[in-house]
Design a protein around this motif. Structure first.
Motif, PDB file in Angstrom:
ATOM      1  N   UNK A  56      -8.545  -4.800  -7.412  1.00  0.00           N
ATOM      2  CA  UNK A  56      -8.182  -3.316  -6.487  1.00  0.00           C
ATOM      3  C   UNK A  56      -9.443  -3.762  -6.120  1.00  0.00           C
ATOM      4  N   UNK A  57      -9.254  -2.906  -4.844  1.00  0.00           N
ATOM      5  CA  UNK A  57     -10.695  -2.483  -3.456  1.00  0.00           C
ATOM      6  C   UNK A  57     -11.278  -0.937  -4.476  1.00  0.00           C
ATOM      7  N   UNK A  58     -12.897  -1.544  -3.685  1.00  0.00           N
ATOM      8  CA  UNK A  58     -13.572  -0.345  -4.779  1.00  0.00           C
ATOM      9  C   UNK A  58     -13.466   0.815  -4.312  1.00  0.00           C
ATOM     10  N   UNK A  59     -12.854   1.136  -3.098  1.00  0.00           N
ATOM     11  CA  UNK A  59     -12.456   3.070  -2.960  1.00  0.00           C
ATOM     12  C   UNK A  59     -10.882   3.123  -2.944  1.00  0.00           C
ATOM     13  N   UNK A  60     -10.825   2.501  -3.926  1.00  0.00           N
ATOM     14  CA  UNK A  60      -8.909   3.241  -4.879  1.00  0.00           C
ATOM     15  C   UNK A  60      -9.453   3.803  -4.984  1.00  0.00           C
ATOM     16  N   UNK A  61      -9.792   4.547  -6.319  1.00  0.00           N
ATOM     17  CA  UNK A  61      -9.966   5.034  -7.079  1.00  0.00           C
ATOM     18  C   UNK A  61      -9.554   6.750  -6.519  1.00  0.00           C
ATOM     19  N   UNK A  62      -9.312   6.758  -4.874  1.00  0.00           N
ATOM     20  CA  UNK A  62      -8.885   8.008  -4.071  1.00  0.00           C
ATOM     21  C   UNK A  62      -7.442   7.434  -4.012  1.00  0.00           C
ATOM     22  N   UNK A  63      -6.868   6.571  -4.035  1.00  0.00           N
ATOM     23  CA  UNK A  63      -5.444   6.311  -3.351  1.00  0.00           C
ATOM     24  C   UNK A  63      -4.829   6.730  -4.351  1.00  0.00           C
ATOM     25  N   UNK A  64      -4.092   7.501  -4.470  1.00  0.00           N
ATOM     26  CA  UNK A  64      -3.283   8.791  -5.209  1.00  0.00           C
ATOM     27  C   UNK A  64      -1.858   8.692  -5.116  1.00  0.00           C
ATOM     28  N   UNK A  65      -0.548   8.823  -5.502  1.00  0.00           N
ATOM     29  CA  UNK A  65       0.522   9.307  -5.555  1.00  0.00           C
ATOM     30  C   UNK A  65       0.752  10.235  -4.066  1.00  0.00           C
ATOM     31  N   UNK A  66      -0.390  11.896  -3.864  1.00  0.00           N
ATOM     32  CA  UNK A  66      -0.269  11.894  -3.285  1.00  0.00           C
ATOM     33  C   UNK A  66      -0.792  12.256  -1.791  1.00  0.00           C
ATOM     34  N   UNK A  67      -2.005  10.774  -1.866  1.00  0.00           N
ATOM     35  CA  UNK A  67      -2.016  10.290  -1.050  1.00  0.00           C
ATOM     36  C   UNK A  67      -1.247   9.672  -0.244  1.00  0.00           C
ATOM     37  N   UNK A  68      -0.011   8.211  -0.383  1.00  0.00           N
ATOM     38  CA  UNK A  68       0.566   7.429  -1.083  1.00  0.00           C
ATOM     39  C   UNK A  68       2.390   8.227   0.234  1.00  0.00           C
ATOM     40  N   UNK A  69       1.716   8.942  -0.657  1.00  0.00           N
ATOM     41  CA  UNK A  69       3.289  10.214  -0.005  1.00  0.00           C
ATOM     42  C   UNK A  69       2.655  10.650   1.428  1.00  0.00           C
ATOM     43  N   UNK A  70       1.376  11.296   1.747  1.00  0.00           N
ATOM     44  CA  UNK A  70       1.455  11.426   3.028  1.00  0.00           C
ATOM     45  C   UNK A  70       1.298  10.855   4.270  1.00  0.00           C
ATOM     46  N   UNK A  71       1.111   9.346   3.872  1.00  0.00           N
ATOM     47  CA  UNK A  71       0.720   8.406   4.875  1.00  0.00           C
ATOM     48  C   UNK A  71       2.120   7.347   5.257  1.00  0.00           C
ATOM     49  N   UNK A  72       2.731   8.392   4.079  1.00  0.00           N
ATOM     50  CA  UNK A  72       4.329   7.113   4.644  1.00  0.00           C
ATOM     51  C   UNK A  72       4.811   8.589   5.721  1.00  0.00           C
ATOM     52  N   UNK A  73       4.534   9.547   5.148  1.00  0.00           N
ATOM     53  CA  UNK A  73       4.951  10.757   5.721  1.00  0.00           C
ATOM     54  C   UNK A  73       4.611  10.668   7.192  1.00  0.00           C
ATOM     55  N   UNK A  74       3.149   9.603   7.087  1.00  0.00           N
ATOM     56  CA  UNK A  74       2.876   9.476   8.638  1.00  0.00           C
ATOM     57  C   UNK A  74       3.718   8.815   9.868  1.00  0.00           C
ATOM     58  N   UNK A  75       3.695   7.493   8.414  1.00  0.00           N
ATOM     59  CA  UNK A  75       4.404   6.100   9.442  1.00  0.00           C
ATOM     60  C   UNK A  75       5.872   7.054   9.942  1.00  0.00           C
TER      61      UNK A  75
END
Length: 84
Positions: A56-75
Motif C-alpha cells: 500500500x501507499x503511505x496515505x492509504x489510511x484515509x481511503x475508505x468506501x465513502x471516499x471511493x464512492x465520492x470519487x466514482x461519482x465525480x468521475x
C-alpha cells in the motif's frame, strides 16, 4: 522500532562519543564517512530498522468506501460533462 525521544537521543550521543566519532583525525572525507557510518550503525541499534510500508501507499489510511464512492461519482459526472 522507535522514534527519536530525548532518552534515545542521549543514548545515541553517548554511544557516538564512545566510538570517537567526533575526533578530528584525517581529511574531511574520511571524517565524514566515519561519522556517517557510526551514526547509521548507532541509529539502527537504538531506534531499530523499519521494513518499509509493505502493501500500500503511505496515505492509504484515509481511503475508505465513502471516499471511493465520492470519487466514482465525480468521475461519472465529469464523463457526462465531457460528453455533453
Amino acid at each position: 522500532m522507535g522514534c527519536l525521544t530525548p532518552a534515545f537521543s542521549r543514548e545515541m550521543g553517548e554511544k557516538l562519543i564512545g566510538m570517537g566519532v567526533w575526533s578530528g583525525n584525517g581529511d574531511a572525507d574520511a571524517m565524514w564517512n566515519k561519522a556517517a557510518s557510526c551514526i547509521r550503525e548507532v541509529a539502527s541499534k537504538v531506534l531499530g530498522v523499519s521494513r518499509g510500508n509493505l502493501g500500500g501507499h503511505k496515505g492509504d489510511w484515509w481511503w475508505n468506501g465513502e471516499v471511493q464512492g465520492k470519487v466514482e461519482a465525480k468521475k461519472a459526472t465529469y464523463t457526462e460533462w465531457v460528453e455533453s
